[in-house]
Write a protein that holds these residues in place. Structure first.
Motif, PDB file in Angstrom:
ATOM      1  N   ALA A  57       0.834  -1.171  -0.003  1.00 12.09           N
ATOM      2  CA  ALA A  57       0.000  -0.106   0.469  1.00 12.09           C
ATOM      3  C   ALA A  57       1.075   1.698   0.262  1.00 12.09           C
ATOM      4  O   ALA A  57       2.166   1.404   0.088  1.00 12.09           O
ATOM      5  N   GLY A  58       0.332   2.208  -0.635  1.00 12.42           N
ATOM      6  CA  GLY A  58       1.693   3.145  -0.942  1.00 12.42           C
ATOM      7  C   GLY A  58       0.695   4.791  -0.930  1.00 12.42           C
ATOM      8  O   GLY A  58      -0.801   4.277  -1.402  1.00 12.42           O
ATOM      9  N   TYR A  59       1.317   5.321  -0.853  1.00  7.53           N
ATOM     10  CA  TYR A  59       0.648   7.349  -1.186  1.00  7.53           C
ATOM     11  C   TYR A  59       1.338   7.724  -1.988  1.00  7.53           C
ATOM     12  O   TYR A  59       2.505   7.963  -1.601  1.00  7.53           O
ATOM     13  N   ILE A  60       1.059   8.927  -3.103  1.00  9.61           N
ATOM     14  CA  ILE A  60       1.831   9.880  -3.152  1.00  9.61           C
ATOM     15  C   ILE A  60       1.276  11.529  -2.698  1.00  9.61           C
ATOM     16  O   ILE A  60      -0.124  11.411  -2.915  1.00  9.61           O
ATOM     17  N   MET A  61       2.060  12.117  -2.586  1.00 12.02           N
ATOM     18  CA  MET A  61       1.772  13.699  -1.871  1.00 12.02           C
ATOM     19  C   MET A  61       2.687  14.646  -2.456  1.00 12.02           C
ATOM     20  O   MET A  61       3.611  14.371  -3.111  1.00 12.02           O
ATOM     21  N   TYR A  62       0.988  14.957  -3.909  1.00 15.19           N
ATOM     22  CA  TYR A  62       1.927  16.479  -4.884  1.00 15.19           C
ATOM     23  C   TYR A  62       1.911  17.821  -3.650  1.00 15.19           C
ATOM     24  O   TYR A  62       0.454  18.487  -3.460  1.00 15.19           O
ATOM     25  N   GLY A  63       2.582  17.757  -3.049  1.00 20.22           N
ATOM     26  CA  GLY A  63       2.949  19.474  -2.207  1.00 20.22           C
ATOM     27  C   GLY A  63       4.091  20.090  -2.613  1.00 20.22           C
ATOM     28  O   GLY A  63       4.500  20.139  -3.462  1.00 20.22           O
ATOM     29  N   SER A  64       5.031  20.380  -1.243  1.00 19.11           N
ATOM     30  CA  SER A  64       5.940  21.605  -1.779  1.00 19.11           C
ATOM     31  C   SER A  64       6.810  20.984  -2.613  1.00 19.11           C
ATOM     32  O   SER A  64       7.487  20.874  -3.497  1.00 19.11           O
ATOM     33  N   SER A  65       6.814  19.664  -2.707  1.00 21.70           N
ATOM     34  CA  SER A  65       7.459  18.277  -3.020  1.00 21.70           C
ATOM     35  C   SER A  65       7.187  17.294  -3.261  1.00 21.70           C
ATOM     36  O   SER A  65       5.399  17.338  -2.920  1.00 21.70           O
ATOM     37  N   VAL A  66       6.782  16.309  -4.239  1.00 25.58           N
ATOM     38  CA  VAL A  66       6.683  14.251  -4.237  1.00 25.58           C
ATOM     39  C   VAL A  66       6.959  13.922  -3.699  1.00 25.58           C
ATOM     40  O   VAL A  66       8.156  14.087  -4.391  1.00 25.58           O
ATOM     41  N   MET A  67       5.995  13.405  -2.946  1.00 25.42           N
ATOM     42  CA  MET A  67       6.282  11.961  -2.085  1.00 25.42           C
ATOM     43  C   MET A  67       5.662  10.556  -2.397  1.00 25.42           C
ATOM     44  O   MET A  67       4.801  10.854  -2.079  1.00 25.42           O
ATOM     45  N   MET A  68       6.903   9.558  -2.943  1.00 20.61           N
ATOM     46  CA  MET A  68       5.788   8.785  -2.335  1.00 20.61           C
ATOM     47  C   MET A  68       6.312   7.590  -1.417  1.00 20.61           C
ATOM     48  O   MET A  68       7.367   7.559  -1.632  1.00 20.61           O
ATOM     49  N   VAL A  69       4.585   7.456  -1.043  1.00 16.27           N
ATOM     50  CA  VAL A  69       5.982   6.453   0.354  1.00 16.27           C
ATOM     51  C   VAL A  69       5.351   5.323   0.221  1.00 16.27           C
ATOM     52  O   VAL A  69       3.951   5.325  -0.557  1.00 16.27           O
ATOM     53  N   TYR A  70       5.956   3.704   0.575  1.00 17.60           N
ATOM     54  CA  TYR A  70       5.061   2.815   0.488  1.00 17.60           C
ATOM     55  C   TYR A  70       5.115   1.764   1.560  1.00 17.60           C
ATOM     56  O   TYR A  70       6.416   1.966   2.314  1.00 17.60           O
ATOM     57  N   THR A  71       5.234   0.581   1.756  1.00 17.41           N
ATOM     58  CA  THR A  71       4.879  -0.835   2.260  1.00 17.41           C
ATOM     59  C   THR A  71       4.689  -2.141   1.074  1.00 17.41           C
ATOM     60  O   THR A  71       4.081  -1.807   1.359  1.00 17.41           O
ATOM     61  N   THR A  72       6.073  -2.625   1.724  1.00 21.93           N
ATOM     62  CA  THR A  72       5.248  -4.249   1.325  1.00 21.93           C
ATOM     63  C   THR A  72       5.343  -4.722   2.621  1.00 21.93           C
ATOM     64  O   THR A  72       4.951  -6.209   2.407  1.00 21.93           O
ATOM     65  N   GLY A  73       4.990  -3.957   3.742  1.00 20.58           N
ATOM     66  CA  GLY A  73       5.141  -4.939   4.966  1.00 20.58           C
ATOM     67  C   GLY A  73       6.562  -5.627   5.515  1.00 20.58           C
ATOM     68  O   GLY A  73       6.608  -5.233   6.450  1.00 20.58           O
ATOM     69  N   GLN A  74       7.767  -4.258   4.525  1.00 15.79           N
ATOM     70  CA  GLN A  74       9.163  -4.543   5.451  1.00 15.79           C
ATOM     71  C   GLN A  74       9.438  -3.080   5.404  1.00 15.79           C
ATOM     72  O   GLN A  74       9.963  -2.691   4.763  1.00 15.79           O
ATOM     73  N   GLY A  75       8.899  -2.719   6.391  1.00 12.81           N
ATOM     74  CA  GLY A  75       9.249  -0.756   6.563  1.00 12.81           C
ATOM     75  C   GLY A  75       8.445   0.029   5.509  1.00 12.81           C
ATOM     76  O   GLY A  75       8.102  -0.661   4.349  1.00 12.81           O
ATOM     77  N   VAL A  76       8.451   1.002   5.880  1.00 11.94           N
ATOM     78  CA  VAL A  76       7.477   2.011   5.604  1.00 11.94           C
ATOM     79  C   VAL A  76       8.359   3.321   4.702  1.00 11.94           C
ATOM     80  O   VAL A  76       9.678   3.407   6.084  1.00 11.94           O
ATOM     81  N   HIS A  77       8.495   3.319   3.075  1.00 14.59           N
ATOM     82  CA  HIS A  77       9.753   3.766   3.467  1.00 14.59           C
ATOM     83  C   HIS A  77       9.444   5.388   2.145  1.00 14.59           C
ATOM     84  O   HIS A  77       8.809   4.694   1.281  1.00 14.59           O
ATOM     85  N   GLY A  78       9.903   6.498   2.242  1.00 10.09           N
ATOM     86  CA  GLY A  78       9.470   7.426   1.691  1.00 10.09           C
ATOM     87  C   GLY A  78      10.346   7.909   0.577  1.00 10.09           C
ATOM     88  O   GLY A  78      11.754   7.887   0.647  1.00 10.09           O
TER      89      GLY A  78
END
Ligand code: AFP
Length: 338
Positions: free
Chosen positions: A163-184
């Protein structure tokens, strides 16, 4: 002039390196995540140019929730569908913008994954140049072959493989996890790649922020009012007083609280008896991320990841973020039932 860093960890490199930890991995999930990252870059480019191009405002159509669609909603929906439909990795998709499940085109192979997404959440923020986001959720299919079905997307959130998300803010970030930590990952516009910027995000046990639309205060249950008073500082012996922050774009509110610690609430209220947010493609994926970062998510009382959806677009109340803060709300709600 300083030259750019040459040893950056791109999202592609990171995904491939994580996959090597699993000898049984076929690479399909990795490639699917990379497909989504590509869709996100296409959406990010359009969001960035939204103020320049004449694409602001409503497309005139209503989505199935009865809300007016923004043009960028339509664009983001198409961009994500196109990034995934032709690869043979997906058997079925579901989107906030489509009433029914979406089957993949053509006669090519159908993959083993079912993907749900909210292509552009918080889109009413676009006209004000505020952040918006994409949320996605991936399950292994339950059906055996051919096009996937509704059954493949109506799984409890605990079955998610990513699961994950992308934030279109002052910068664009993608954050996701496959169950092994959450990485941005932050999109570096100079090279057009998502670059690892926030490895292994852990959310504080109790946070400094609470995020809720407090204009609905009078419409909440007394117990919910009491819980929010706790965040104001009414019960310092039980819960730390917090600062209020509310953007009105779930991804942006969630992201801030994930990184800095805090709790986001969208409770049920008299005008919205099941709250506003959708279980399958908003609450569940963010709950999966929150838990893998050490946080928690409930509908007030019950763990979001244990809820079994019965309808694609069903709503749920949501309390999500730092574990102690989410537990505090459940404690107060349970006390009111005793
Ligand atoms: P829009 O997509 O209509 O802007 O709604 C955004 C959203 O689904 C979510 O991103 C926000 O957290 C929430 O609604 C805000 O809702 P309120 O305006 O009722 O606080």
């Amino acid at each position: 002039m300083a030259l750019p860093e040459t040893s950056v960890i791109t999202i592609e490199r990171f995904i491939i390196e994580q996959e090597r930890l699993y000898p049984e991995a076929t690479g399909e999930l990795s490639n699917l995540l990379y497909d989504i990252a590509l869709g996100a870059k296409i959406i990010a480019a359009a969001v960035r140019r939204a103020g320049l191009l004449n694409i602001l405002g409503s497309a005139g159509a209503m989505n199935i929730q009865g809300e007016e669609q923004q043009k960028l909603d339509v664009f983001a929906n198409e961009a994500l569908k196109n990034s995934m439909s032709h690869t043979g990795r997906v058997c079925v998709m579901a989107s906030e913008e489509d009433e029914e499940v979406i089957t993949t085109d053509g006669n090519g192979p159908r993959g083993k994954y079912a993907v749900l997404f909210d292509p552009l959440d918080g889109s009413s923020n676009i006209d004000n140049n505020n952040p918006v986001g994409t949320i996605f959720s991936i399950y292994r299919r339950l059906s055996m072959e051919g096009n996937g079905t509704l059954k493949d997307v109506l799984q409890p959130g605990r079955n998610q493989v990513a699961a994950g998300y992308i934030m279109y803010g002052s910068s664009v970030m993608m954050v996701y996890t496959t169950g092994q930590g959450v990485h941005g990952f932050t999109l570096d516009p100079t090279i057009g790649e998502f670059v690892l910027s926030h490895p292994d995000i852990r959310t504080p046990d109790s946070g400094m922020y609470y995020s809720v639309n407090e204009s609905y205060f009078a419409r909440w249950s007394q117990a919910m009012q009491r819980a929010v008073r706790g965040f104001h500082g009414d019960f310092p012996e039980r819960i730390r007083a917090k600062n209020s922050r509310y953007i009105g774009a779930l991804v942006a509110d969630f992201h801030r609280n994930l990184v800095s610690g805090g709790v986001f609430l969208y409770p049920e209220e008299t005008h919205k008896p099941r709250g506003k947010l959708r279980l399958c493609y908003e609450a569940s994926p963010l709950a999966f991320i929150a838990e893998h970062a050490g946080g928690a998510a409930t509908d007030g009382l019950n763990r979001i990841l244990d809820l079994v959806p019965t309808e694609l677009h069903q709503r749920t109340p949501l309390v999500i973020g730092s574990k102690r803060d989410v537990e505090f709300v459940a404690e107060i709600l349970r006390e009111s039932q005793a």
